[in-house]
Write a protein that holds these residues in place. Sequence first.
Motif, PDB file in Angstrom:
ATOM      1  N   CYS A  38     -14.883   0.345   0.697  1.00 14.45           N
ATOM      2  CA  CYS A  38     -14.050   1.745   1.010  1.00 14.45           C
ATOM      3  C   CYS A  38     -13.226   1.503   2.171  1.00 14.45           C
ATOM      4  O   CYS A  38     -13.358   0.678   3.282  1.00 14.45           O
ATOM      5  CB  CYS A  38     -15.261   2.828   1.329  1.00 14.45           C
ATOM      6  SG  CYS A  38     -16.256   3.521   0.201  1.00 14.45           S
ATOM      7  N   TYR A  41     -16.414   9.805   2.953  1.00 10.37           N
ATOM      8  CA  TYR A  41     -16.045  10.870   2.033  1.00 10.37           C
ATOM      9  C   TYR A  41     -17.113  11.970   1.973  1.00 10.37           C
ATOM     10  O   TYR A  41     -18.298  11.739   1.931  1.00 10.37           O
ATOM     11  CB  TYR A  41     -16.026  10.219   0.780  1.00 10.37           C
ATOM     12  CG  TYR A  41     -15.075   9.281   0.569  1.00 10.37           C
ATOM     13  CD1 TYR A  41     -13.729   9.104   0.991  1.00 10.37           C
ATOM     14  CD2 TYR A  41     -15.293   7.982   0.045  1.00 10.37           C
ATOM     15  CE1 TYR A  41     -12.929   8.055   1.073  1.00 10.37           C
ATOM     16  CE2 TYR A  41     -14.518   6.951  -0.039  1.00 10.37           C
ATOM     17  CZ  TYR A  41     -13.458   6.940   0.515  1.00 10.37           C
ATOM     18  OH  TYR A  41     -12.325   5.887   0.492  1.00 10.37           O
ATOM     19  N   LYS A  93     -10.115  12.296   0.690  1.00 13.28           N
ATOM     20  CA  LYS A  93     -11.182  12.378   1.949  1.00 13.28           C
ATOM     21  C   LYS A  93     -12.297  13.009   1.218  1.00 13.28           C
ATOM     22  O   LYS A  93     -13.275  12.673   1.758  1.00 13.28           O
ATOM     23  CB  LYS A  93     -10.481  13.118   2.988  1.00 13.28           C
ATOM     24  CG  LYS A  93      -9.374  12.492   3.661  1.00 13.28           C
ATOM     25  CD  LYS A  93      -9.665  11.322   4.400  1.00 13.28           C
ATOM     26  CE  LYS A  93      -8.462  10.746   5.124  1.00 13.28           C
ATOM     27  NZ  LYS A  93      -8.813   9.352   5.841  1.00 13.28           N
ATOM     28  N   ARG A  94     -12.177  13.703   0.257  1.00 15.32           N
ATOM     29  CA  ARG A  94     -13.274  14.580  -0.113  1.00 15.32           C
ATOM     30  C   ARG A  94     -13.630  14.419  -1.862  1.00 15.32           C
ATOM     31  O   ARG A  94     -12.531  14.085  -2.461  1.00 15.32           O
ATOM     32  CB  ARG A  94     -13.385  15.994   0.109  1.00 15.32           C
ATOM     33  CG  ARG A  94     -13.404  16.297   1.509  1.00 15.32           C
ATOM     34  CD  ARG A  94     -12.868  17.668   1.958  1.00 15.32           C
ATOM     35  NE  ARG A  94     -11.582  17.794   1.820  1.00 15.32           N
ATOM     36  CZ  ARG A  94     -10.825  19.015   1.989  1.00 15.32           C
ATOM     37  NH1 ARG A  94     -11.536  20.156   2.367  1.00 15.32           N
ATOM     38  NH2 ARG A  94      -9.698  19.311   1.870  1.00 15.32           N
ATOM     39  N   MET A 149     -14.910   9.446  -6.761  1.00 20.21           N
ATOM     40  CA  MET A 149     -14.684   8.651  -5.435  1.00 20.21           C
ATOM     41  C   MET A 149     -14.005   7.506  -5.635  1.00 20.21           C
ATOM     42  O   MET A 149     -13.355   6.894  -4.532  1.00 20.21           O
ATOM     43  CB  MET A 149     -16.249   8.318  -5.317  1.00 20.21           C
ATOM     44  CG  MET A 149     -16.598   7.409  -3.886  1.00 20.21           C
ATOM     45  SD  MET A 149     -18.199   6.970  -3.596  1.00 20.21           S
ATOM     46  CE  MET A 149     -18.253   5.494  -2.685  1.00 20.21           C
ATOM     47  N   ASN A 172     -10.669   7.864  -4.527  1.00 25.87           N
ATOM     48  CA  ASN A 172     -10.423   7.787  -3.095  1.00 25.87           C
ATOM     49  C   ASN A 172     -10.375   6.326  -2.642  1.00 25.87           C
ATOM     50  O   ASN A 172      -9.713   5.714  -1.853  1.00 25.87           O
ATOM     51  CB  ASN A 172     -11.662   8.546  -2.311  1.00 25.87           C
ATOM     52  CG  ASN A 172     -11.533   9.921  -2.382  1.00 25.87           C
ATOM     53  OD1 ASN A 172     -10.266  10.631  -2.707  1.00 25.87           O
ATOM     54  ND2 ASN A 172     -12.476  10.761  -2.171  1.00 25.87           N
TER      55      ASN A 172
END
Length: 289
Positions: A74, A193, A210-211, A236, A239
């Motif tokens: 990430c 996240y 971010k979410r 995810m 992101n």
Amino acid sequence: MRGTRRLRKSFLAFSLGLMLPLAACGSGTSVPPAAYGETDMADTPEQRLTVLNELDTRVNAVGYRLALSNVALCPDTGPVTGLLLHAESQYSDYLRPAARARWALDGDLPGIAAIAPDSPAAKAGLQIGDLLLSVNATPFAPGEQGRPAAFEGLAANIARLDAALAAGEVRLVVRRNGLEREFTLSAVTACAYLFQVDPSTELNARADGKRVFVATAMAMFAETDDDLAVILGHEMAHNVLEHREFFDERGVARSILGNYGNSPWELVQAEREADRVGLYLMARAGYDP
């Protein structure tokens, strides 16, 4: 989850489409009862909160595992405890009295809605229903009573907690069953996240960089945690791959990634990338693709 599992057929007729972020502050009478399941199961505020809490607990647990297991991949990481926090002030007038009675919430003070298994919060001894009063002797702000539903007050308190956790172990004073107790809480480093359930009848989920948002209808459609990990892992992945930043820089107009009907090839390609990487993320977290 017996009640939500039998709802699978109820949502087969819904088409995929744009899901608007409603959050708890919009989850009152303006949201169709079908967003919470069959009408006879969610026709009161208490029943709607029960459905929301069941889904919040599942999404929080799966999201925590995904975030912890994939920290090395990430671009954004931070302290994570496994806590899902909420506050009285974020609920609509329709749900607020029931939320206050159910969890003993008070204004903007953070209350514990869910705790991920095997997380630092679980190991610290915190429980669902605990109300956080202070961190490292600094009180959380209770906010003003009677305001319209809003998330800003809770967000400011969560930011205060996150800042303290970034510096190391913290001391929390919580109210449990009317009594104050002190706990020591640490954090682990994981993908930064947030995973959020939004009341909606849309079979959809989305990510904003971010979410990760998942509609109640989609979360109920995912009967097993493996099913849910497919959905959350895909979003995810958007992101992790920084798709939103890429398309913002290119100035590509989009309402949501994956709107195949009128999207340029780059958006279609991004969806395929998220499909592949999402399966990889869920496998790393121990789920079965």
